[in-house]
Design an enzyme around this catalytic site. Structure first.
Site, PDB file in Angstrom:
ATOM      1  CG  ASP A   7      -2.073   0.954   1.152  1.00  0.00           C
ATOM      2  OD1 ASP A   7      -2.129   1.750   0.195  1.00  0.00           O
ATOM      3  OD2 ASP A   7      -2.941   0.926   2.047  1.00  0.00           O
ATOM      4  CB  SER A   8       0.350   4.768  -0.871  1.00  0.00           C
ATOM      5  OG  SER A   8      -0.829   5.034  -0.129  1.00  0.00           O
ATOM      6  N   GLY A  40      -3.581   7.964  -4.612  1.00  0.00           N
ATOM      7  CA  GLY A  40      -4.929   8.245  -5.100  1.00  0.00           C
ATOM      8  C   GLY A  40      -5.013   9.331  -6.141  1.00  0.00           C
ATOM      9  CB  CYS A  79      -4.397  -0.006  -1.437  1.00  0.00           C
ATOM     10  SG  CYS A  79      -4.497   1.591  -2.302  1.00  0.00           S
ATOM     11  CG  ASN A  80     -10.734   0.083  -1.597  1.00  0.00           C
ATOM     12  OD1 ASN A  80     -10.413   0.368  -0.453  1.00  0.00           O
ATOM     13  ND2 ASN A  80     -11.654  -0.830  -1.859  1.00  0.00           N
ATOM     14  CB  THR A  81      -6.370   3.739  -5.209  1.00  0.00           C
ATOM     15  OG1 THR A  81      -7.368   4.620  -4.684  1.00  0.00           O
ATOM     16  CG2 THR A  81      -5.720   4.398  -6.419  1.00  0.00           C
ATOM     17  CB  CYS A 186      -9.959   4.799   0.785  1.00  0.00           C
ATOM     18  SG  CYS A 186      -8.232   5.170   1.217  1.00  0.00           S
ATOM     19  CB  THR A 187      -7.678   0.166   3.451  1.00  0.00           C
ATOM     20  OG1 THR A 187      -6.550   0.641   2.711  1.00  0.00           O
ATOM     21  CG2 THR A 187      -8.317  -0.984   2.680  1.00  0.00           C
ATOM     22  CG  HIS A 188      -5.277   5.655   4.138  1.00  0.00           C
ATOM     23  ND1 HIS A 188      -4.831   4.977   3.027  1.00  0.00           N
ATOM     24  CD2 HIS A 188      -4.170   6.198   4.721  1.00  0.00           C
ATOM     25  CE1 HIS A 188      -3.513   5.105   2.930  1.00  0.00           C
ATOM     26  NE2 HIS A 188      -3.087   5.838   3.952  1.00  0.00           N
TER      27      HIS A 188
END
Length: 265
Positions: A7-8, A40, A79-81, A186-188
């Site tokens: 993930d980012s 994103g 991460c969805n993106t 978004c998992t954030h």
């Protein structure tokens, strides 16, 4: 058993913590990308490149001192993106030897109640044909409103209260008043779910993907959940490919605090 997460930034924490709770014997490699975040707002081509780089960086990572390098048994993209843009490329690169598990916004269970539904996600995911296709396929006739949450992932990453409140308020203002369910795309966002519920007046049900992705990871590995196993697994963190520790902002959230208690490489 070694499981990599790509993930980012700290959006992966809720999924990684869910896997840790289900299999405390597993070694976890958390591959973050602080040099190029947020993803994103980047082009799909850039996102694909960063996801590939993050996954490849985990191939020889060492989760616990003296364990030695070895390839992961699974790669998770919490991460969805990144899943929207990079999952096909990742699977072409690593499967069938290493299963790759993506993250899909849980639109179907949210819409099962009849709606209306709002899907909170990053700007890139909101405008993607992939998310629109999920809404068309799984919306089940419910009214579904996409909400681009400008700056929310970045605010979660920083942990700054004022930025969080402003970004959540921005998204809440764009969520129809009659909304019954909100999909956190978004998992954030999963890390600040209580703040989101508060901003929406406690009137909605939130749907997140962390538990489902953790369960799918174990299914792909062919192992059961075993939360009572000895906690022998370690955690390694990579920052754009470099060995690192958990970011300080991770400790603002329960999932980060749980992972911080795990032995670090």
């Amino acid at each position: 058993m070694r499981i990599s997460f790509v993930d980012s930034g700290i959006g992966m924490l809720s999924t990684a913590a869910a896997v840790r709770a289900a299999r405390p014997d597993a070694d976890l490699v958390l591959s973050m990308d602080p040099d190029h975040m947020p993803w994103g707002s980047r082009t799909p081509e850039t996102i694909v490149g960063r996801v590939l780089a993050g996954a490849r960086a985990t191939l020889d990572a060492e989760p616990v001192p003296g364990a030695g390098g070895c390839a992961p048994d699974a790669i998770v993209v919490p991460c969805n993106t990144a899943s929207v843009h990079g999952l096909t490329t990742l699977r072409a690169a690593f499967e069938p030897e290493i299963p790759v598990i993506g993250t899909v916004p849980p639109i179907k269970p949210a819409a099962a109640g009849g709606g209306p539904v709002a899907v909170w996600s990053t700007e890139a995911t909101t405008r993607s044909r992939y998310q629109q296709g999920l809404i068309e396929e799984f919306g089940q006739g419910a009214a579904v409103t996409p909400v681009a949450c400008v700056g929310l992932a970045e605010a979660v990453e920083s942990g700054e209260a004022a930025a969080l409140d402003a970004a959540i308020a921005y998204a809440a203002e764009r969520t129809p008043a009659q909304t019954a369910a909100v999909v956190l795309g978004c998992t954030h966002y999963d890390l600040v779910r209580e703040r989101i519920i508060g901003a929406l007046g406690g009137r909605v049900e939130l749907f997140t993907a962390a538990a489902a992705v953790a369960a799918q990871t174990l299914r792909r590995l062919g192992v059961p959940a075993a939360p009572d196993m000895p906690a022998t697994g370690g955690v390694a963190v990579l920052a754009s490919g470099r060995p690192a520790g958990l970011p300080a902002s991770a400790l603002n959230y329960a999932a980060g605090q749980a992972l911080a208690r795990v032995p670090q490489a």
